[in-house]
Motif scaffolding. Structure first.
Motif, PDB file in Angstrom:
ATOM      1  N   UNK A 134      44.298 -27.758  -2.786  1.00 36.66           N
ATOM      2  CA  UNK A 134      43.320 -27.490  -3.841  1.00 36.66           C
ATOM      3  C   UNK A 134      43.964 -26.750  -5.003  1.00 36.66           C
ATOM      4  N   UNK A 135      44.771 -25.745  -4.693  1.00 31.92           N
ATOM      5  CA  UNK A 135      45.455 -25.001  -5.746  1.00 31.92           C
ATOM      6  C   UNK A 135      46.435 -25.898  -6.496  1.00 31.92           C
ATOM      7  N   UNK A 136      47.151 -26.754  -5.771  1.00 31.35           N
ATOM      8  CA  UNK A 136      48.107 -27.652  -6.424  1.00 31.35           C
ATOM      9  C   UNK A 136      47.394 -28.613  -7.365  1.00 31.35           C
ATOM     10  N   UNK A 137      46.251 -29.144  -6.944  1.00 28.93           N
ATOM     11  CA  UNK A 137      45.518 -30.090  -7.795  1.00 28.93           C
ATOM     12  C   UNK A 137      44.918 -29.411  -9.024  1.00 28.93           C
ATOM     13  N   UNK A 138      44.682 -28.088  -8.938  1.00 29.56           N
ATOM     14  CA  UNK A 138      44.183 -27.380 -10.113  1.00 29.56           C
ATOM     15  C   UNK A 138      45.244 -27.251 -11.196  1.00 29.56           C
ATOM     16  N   UNK A 139      46.517 -27.348 -10.786  1.00 30.31           N
ATOM     17  CA  UNK A 139      47.630 -27.264 -11.735  1.00 30.31           C
ATOM     18  C   UNK A 139      48.054 -28.662 -12.183  1.00 30.31           C
ATOM     19  N   UNK A 140      48.090 -29.590 -11.242  1.00 32.99           N
ATOM     20  CA  UNK A 140      48.547 -30.948 -11.540  1.00 32.99           C
ATOM     21  C   UNK A 140      47.701 -31.932 -10.745  1.00 32.99           C
ATOM     22  N   UNK A 141      46.833 -32.689 -11.388  1.00 32.92           N
ATOM     23  CA  UNK A 141      45.979 -33.659 -10.664  1.00 32.92           C
ATOM     24  C   UNK A 141      46.817 -34.631  -9.876  1.00 32.92           C
TER      25      UNK A 141
END
Length: 204
Positions: A194-201
């Motif tokens: 979730x945190x990774x997708x908030x930075x890079x979809x």
């Protein structure tokens, strides 16, 4: 490059949204007994909020269409938003003939982006194998969906003999320990993705 003043990205501490998928729709199924036990384990956690998707309550035909009928759209409306909003999944499945229920494959095949870059954990039950052969096949299926399956599982061998007539698990220590490990791993992966997708979809 000077990194001394760099600020790490914000990390959310809100509970993860977990969809618990009860896979069996067979008449006389044992799944609700196992599901009730597992929901009790989830109720002890503050890091998840839970929505149950019970496939016995969803009437989806096995024929797939790019233009589903209004009736099928209405059934999908019960589940598709839940899957889309989930940060993580737990699939609770029996083993049917060395595999998993057709109802579950139907649900998986009708969705794609809803599964992507999200973790999936498994709770299985059955006879001698405890549903583990179903889980091994599901790992391959969810890999195709771009999901991450966590390593540890909860499995109930000879499940009918493990619970008493009131649905209470006998000798629960090992299963409760396995559930904690599963949910700890699911929480780590859910938060990380979730945190990774908030930075890079995520893009497949």
């Amino acid at each position: 490059m000077d990194l001394t003043n760099s600020t790490p990205p914000a990390v959310s501490s809100a509970p993860l949204t977990l969809a618990l998928i009860v896979a069996s729709d067979r008449e006389g199924r044992f799944g609700p007994v196992v599901a009730d036990w597992f929901r009790t384990r989830l109720a002890e956690r503050e890091d998840f909020t839970v929505t149950v998707v019970d496939l016995a309550e969803v009437d989806l035909p096995t024929s797939l269409s790019h233009d589903p009928s209004p009736a099928v759209r209405a059934e999908l409306a019960k589940v598709s938003p839940v899957l889309a909003d989930a940060d993580a999944f737990v699939v609770l499945t029996p083993e049917y003939n060395h595999s998993f229920p057709a109802s579950l494959k139907n649900l998986i095949d009708r969705h794609y982006t809803e599964w992507q870059a999200k973790p999936v954990g498994f709770v299985s039950y059955g006879g001698v194998s405890g549903g583990l052969r179903a889980v091994e096949q599901l790992r391959q299926v969810f890999a195709e969906m771009h999901s991450v399956t966590v390593r540890d599982t909860v499995s109930f061998h000879n499940a009918h003999g493990r619970f008493d007539q009131d649905g209470r698990l006998q000798d629960p220590a090992a299963a409760e320990g396995a559930a904690k490990v599963l949910l700890d791993q699911l929480g780590w992966w859910g938060r990380a993705l979730k945190d990774a997708k908030s930075v890079r979809p995520y893009g497949s």
